[in-house]
Write an enzyme that holds these catalytic residues in place. Sequence first.
Site, PDB file in Angstrom:
ATOM      1  N   GLU A   1       0.823  -1.211   0.000  1.00  0.00           N
ATOM      2  CA  GLU A   1       0.000   0.000   0.000  1.00  0.00           C
ATOM      3  C   GLU A   1       0.855   1.258   0.000  1.00  0.00           C
ATOM      4  O   GLU A   1       0.620   2.202  -0.764  1.00  0.00           O
ATOM      5  CB  GLU A   1      -0.909  -0.009   1.229  1.00  0.00           C
ATOM      6  CG  GLU A   1      -1.743   1.256   1.387  1.00  0.00           C
ATOM      7  CD  GLU A   1      -2.415   1.325   2.746  1.00  0.00           C
ATOM      8  OE1 GLU A   1      -3.484   1.936   2.844  1.00  0.00           O
ATOM      9  OE2 GLU A   1      -1.841   0.781   3.718  1.00  0.00           O
TER      10      GLU A   1
ATOM     11  N   LYS B   1      20.431 -14.557 -11.640  1.00  0.00           N
ATOM     12  CA  LYS B   1      20.486 -15.663 -10.671  1.00  0.00           C
ATOM     13  C   LYS B   1      19.658 -16.871 -11.133  1.00  0.00           C
ATOM     14  O   LYS B   1      19.708 -17.931 -10.515  1.00  0.00           O
ATOM     15  CB  LYS B   1      20.020 -15.173  -9.302  1.00  0.00           C
ATOM     16  CG  LYS B   1      20.975 -14.149  -8.699  1.00  0.00           C
ATOM     17  CD  LYS B   1      20.435 -13.571  -7.417  1.00  0.00           C
ATOM     18  CE  LYS B   1      21.438 -12.596  -6.813  1.00  0.00           C
ATOM     19  NZ  LYS B   1      21.715 -11.431  -7.685  1.00  0.00           N
TER      20      LYS B   1
END
Length: 625
Positions: free
Chosen positions: A317, A411
């Site tokens: 939020e 990665k």
Amino acid sequence: MKRFKARWLSFSAFAFDLFAVALAWMLAYVIRFNGPVPAPFWSSGLHALVWVLVIYAVMFRSYGLYRGMWVFASLPDLVRIAKAIGVGAVVVVIGSALLQPAPVVPRSVLIVSPMLLFLSMGGSRALYRAAKEFYRYGGLVGQGKPVLVLGAGNAGANLVRELKRSGEWRLAGLLDDDPIKQGREIYGYRVLGAISDLHKITAEMKVEHVIIAVPSASVEAHRRIATLCVRAGVRAMTLPALTPLTQGQAFLSRVRQIDLEDLLGRDPVTIDTQHVEALLKNRVVMVTGAGGSIGSELCRQILRFGPVQLVAFDVSEFSIYRLNEELRDKYPEVSVVPIIGDAKDSLLLDQVMGRYCPHIVFHAAAYKHVPLMEEVNTWQAVRNNVLGTYRVGRAAIRHDVAHFVLISTDKAVNPTNVMGASKRLAEMACSALQQGAKRTQFETVRFGNVLGSAGSVIPKFQEQIARGGPVTVTHPEITRFFMTIPEASQLVLQASSMGHGGEIFILDMGKPVRIADLAHDLIRLYGFTEEQIRVVFTGLRPGEKLYEELLADDETTTRTPHPKLRIARAREVPDSFIDNLLPWLMQHRVPSDDEVRRDLRRWVPEYQPGTSPALRSVGSATRAS
């Protein structure tokens, strides 16, 4: 009152110049006759002086000699004076030939008098400016902090001229790698040697500050010089390249402190704006993970291309609130729709895409912190990164979204950690979705670390330095690829405009950087020594590699029209991949970390938890530097 004063100063300068005309004219006669002038020639010369004064007065006014101020007299003023005198001298010669005074004006007078006049007018202005500057700045010279200028080109010369008037700085000299310039002087200041001699020269001269004045040099040259400055232990500032916004601005006012980007030396990114604009302009664009480091910068870059609407989707939020406030302020003409939601929420995704009908979705929502995702949170990493990607991708297919772009990571190549394996699995999910999609193109963009992203090593180092250290590095040989957030975001947009479906785009990350060197350079960059703030090696964390790769061993790449983008052709996934994967992702239990790692090895064969060569070579890595 001010206007009257200005007119008075202009009239005074005009009167002085006419006096100089008369003086130069009469002195030319004295020189011609090597002393006393015969009476007939003297009388003829004085009579001729009347129309000579009129000619020069007209020339001086015509060439605007009194628009400038003497205190700022410079080369353009001398050029105007030379033009006015030159044209005036030609008219005087013509007048002398037409009027035929008796006796005639000697030819030597016609030649010598303009020369004397130029010396008197130009010299008086130069003397006035020198005297005024000495009165203003002379008492300050020698009192400022000693500084060296690196670069003896045009920018360095302009900087020297401004430093001469500065009360804050005392210029000690210049350095330049050009052997021709070494030993020469610029405005009275000597080029002391090569920039590579910086450490020795600053130590000898006790100089703690330098200004890098090579704005037109290559990025690699900038990086080399910035690194030399940091490792010499001096406080370095740099003069950025001139832009339209800074033209006419004083050089000293544009000088800034060098930062980490100067040390990493990334080339500026240029993108094909025409193709990106065709993809985004007047379109509805959706970004998931919009509140994150990459997601928020993507939103900023997207809005530059004039979309009709931006749907910013994030689970946080506060992040969405902050982004919404920023974008509404900077781009009030574009409709920004802030959506708080989870990328795994299919109902919400269907509602949002059905209502706003995005043309393209950038999926940046992911858990990316390796150590946090390696233990305790392994299942959350897999669910969020894989199931979230699948559900956003499926919603995009159901609502005929034209483009779906997955933001992946280096990665994901030969992963040794859960986060990397989950992102590789997300890439495979996109490949599987592409096989069944008719109208939606799926593209993946894979890149390494970005400077300043949330949870990255740079903010951590900065916090540790602010606390007085120590700075912790996991291993002395660990390396990583780095690029800036705007650079990564622009290349993501470029890749998305080039895709045809199913590609994995690889961003050119440049050369890998040793994290230990980065830590040492940051310490020096903030003005500390290694005795004041130590670097401590703590050992590799679970799932961490010594180095990252951008391509798997059995993947091949092809060139693209953009020099910083390549395409990797990844292994194909079986048709039944999604049907087999979903039951595992949606099971009604939370598997243990070991179970998650075991199952990930089944889905991602190249995933080798804790058995990479990097991990095997670690041993006991904890020691101080």
